[in-house]
Design an enzyme around this catalytic site. Sequence first.
Site, PDB file in Angstrom:
ATOM      1  N   SER A 180       0.864  -0.520   0.172  1.00  0.00           N
ATOM      2  CA  SER A 180      -0.174  -0.213   0.327  1.00  0.00           C
ATOM      3  C   SER A 180       0.736   1.356   0.009  1.00  0.00           C
ATOM      4  O   SER A 180       0.189   2.254  -0.585  1.00  0.00           O
ATOM      5  CB  SER A 180      -0.804  -0.204   1.068  1.00  0.00           C
ATOM      6  OG  SER A 180       0.230   0.311   2.263  1.00  0.00           O
ATOM      7  N   HIS A 208      -5.939  -3.719  -1.499  1.00  0.00           N
ATOM      8  CA  HIS A 208      -5.299  -2.072  -2.687  1.00  0.00           C
ATOM      9  C   HIS A 208      -5.407  -2.571  -4.326  1.00  0.00           C
ATOM     10  O   HIS A 208      -4.703  -1.901  -4.643  1.00  0.00           O
ATOM     11  CB  HIS A 208      -4.323  -1.663  -2.115  1.00  0.00           C
ATOM     12  CG  HIS A 208      -4.120  -0.976  -0.798  1.00  0.00           C
ATOM     13  ND1 HIS A 208      -4.612   0.612  -1.292  1.00  0.00           N
ATOM     14  CD2 HIS A 208      -3.501  -1.426   0.525  1.00  0.00           C
ATOM     15  CE1 HIS A 208      -4.280   0.738  -0.025  1.00  0.00           C
ATOM     16  NE2 HIS A 208      -3.644  -0.447   1.498  1.00  0.00           N
ATOM     17  N   LYS A 239     -11.420   0.683   0.440  1.00  0.00           N
ATOM     18  CA  LYS A 239     -10.827   1.766  -0.054  1.00  0.00           C
ATOM     19  C   LYS A 239     -11.331   1.966  -1.717  1.00  0.00           C
ATOM     20  O   LYS A 239     -12.294   2.660  -1.563  1.00  0.00           O
ATOM     21  CB  LYS A 239      -9.439   0.936  -0.500  1.00  0.00           C
ATOM     22  CG  LYS A 239      -8.815   0.438   0.596  1.00  0.00           C
ATOM     23  CD  LYS A 239      -7.296   0.361   0.923  1.00  0.00           C
ATOM     24  CE  LYS A 239      -6.966  -0.299   2.413  1.00  0.00           C
ATOM     25  NZ  LYS A 239      -6.824   0.832   3.900  1.00  0.00           N
TER      26      LYS A 239
HETATM   27  C1  LIG Z   1      -3.197  -4.313   2.636  1.00  0.00           C
HETATM   28  C2  LIG Z   1      -4.124  -3.927   3.772  1.00  0.00           C
HETATM   29  N1  LIG Z   1      -4.788  -5.045   4.663  1.00  0.00           N
HETATM   30  C3  LIG Z   1      -5.990  -4.481   5.585  1.00  0.00           C
HETATM   31  C4  LIG Z   1      -5.694  -3.135   5.078  1.00  0.00           C
HETATM   32  C5  LIG Z   1      -7.075  -2.635   6.194  1.00  0.00           C
HETATM   33  O1  LIG Z   1      -8.439  -2.027   5.959  1.00  0.00           O
HETATM   34  P1  LIG Z   1      -9.862  -2.030   6.341  1.00  0.00           P
HETATM   35  O2  LIG Z   1      -8.938  -0.261   6.438  1.00  0.00           O
HETATM   36  O3  LIG Z   1     -10.595  -2.300   6.359  1.00  0.00           O
HETATM   37  O4  LIG Z   1      -9.558  -2.776   8.368  1.00  0.00           O
HETATM   38  C6  LIG Z   1      -5.061  -1.810   4.675  1.00  0.00           C
HETATM   39  C7  LIG Z   1      -5.965  -0.956   4.878  1.00  0.00           C
HETATM   40  O5  LIG Z   1      -4.999   0.444   5.628  1.00  0.00           O
HETATM   41  C8  LIG Z   1      -4.021  -2.579   4.153  1.00  0.00           C
HETATM   42  O6  LIG Z   1      -3.761  -1.919   3.940  1.00  0.00           O
END
Ligand SMILES: Cc1ncc(COP(=O)(O)O)c(C=O)c1O
Length: 393
Positions: A180, A208, A239
């Site tokens: 990310s 992502h 997202k």
């Molecule tokens: C790779 C990854 N996994 C999980 C998450 C967490 O997602 P959520 O905001 O839905 O908890 C994120 C977001 O920050 C992320 O970038």
Amino acid sequence: MNKLGFIDEALADLREKGLYNTIRTIESSIGAWVTIDGRRVLNMCSNNYLGFANDPRLCEAAKRAIDDYGVGPGAVRSIAGTMTLHVELERRLSHFKGTEAALSVQSGLNTNLATIPLLTDKDDILFTDELNHASIIDGVRLTKAQRAIYPHRDVDALARLLEENRSIPKKLIITDGVFSMDGDLAPLPGIVEVAEEFGALVMVDDAHGEGVLGRNGRGIVDHFGLHGRVDIECGTMSKAFGVMGGYIAGSAKVIEYLRQRARPFLFSSAATPPDVAACIAAIDILEASDEPVRRLWDNARVFKQALGDLGFDLGASETPITPVMLGEAKVAWDFSKALFVEGVFATAIAFPTVPRGKARIRAMMSAAHSAEDLKFAVDAFAKVGRRLGVIAR
Ligand SMILES: Cc1ncc(COP(=O)(O)O)c(C=O)c1O
């Protein structure tokens, strides 16, 4: 006695190192432009990749769901029953992802907490990319399995670690799909190949990749044509889907096991009806057309080309994520503040979100940005970059 003195020290330390995070308050919905401190500013840092966060079709679906189902799920699904809406979302997600089944949980973070400790226990080993997301790291912390951390995207190193641990029967490889903060991709075809050679399970966090990669935004497995060869896909609806909620997609057996045992599913209430309905509306839009995904990539090409031409270091991104590499946290925060003065909202990203000394502005355009918006952003980056000596005058 100041029992909380350690917190004063920790906060002072963050301020001194330029790592103190000042969170801006947004007074509008999340769009290409947002209102902050009464000012309309260009939003260049949300993960609202497709502009769905305030899309009227999603808002309308959420309102209808409130009329039909109310605002809350009442309790955890295993105790108080599950709503038809959640079942429908899971059916639609598994169809969209091309898997046998899917499970909806409350957030992307929870998908990793739900899955990793259920797939591995003390006699097992997991292999994790050194730059995996914090929620994967937290999921790993919940298992007693051995861990082997492999260098970022290094399939040869992963293969060596698999070889060294050949005798351990259960092995799990976990990777982000799109990293990310850098925007680079996991070398998923190579990972799957070595996993098949050593009989390891593969899990990918596609937070992502969703809505960005693959046909109509179906994600990284679709992008690489690896259907049926990745055991578990996790993702988030916070997202590209523009809403909130997480899902795990995979075989019916894996999903059934999670439904029986995953702690975030069993011990935390489900996503709310309006959230779930808005997620279904996002899938409707994506299944009907790839236009939002194409617009995102078109915008990314224009924006990245312009910043690159100005001389900014944009790292190794292969996706619309545009890290503008600045080095020290203080430079990144100064850059962010100066951008804000120019009417652009783009937060600095520093340790612990990225390694020390690799602070950056993670610039993020969306499908909702117009050509004029992108020009406005590029002009602001140019002006601030020159003033702070990041690019040549
Ligand atoms: C790779 C990854 N996994 C999980 C998450 C967490 O997602 P959520 O905001 O839905 O908890 C994120 C977001 O920050 C992320 O970038």
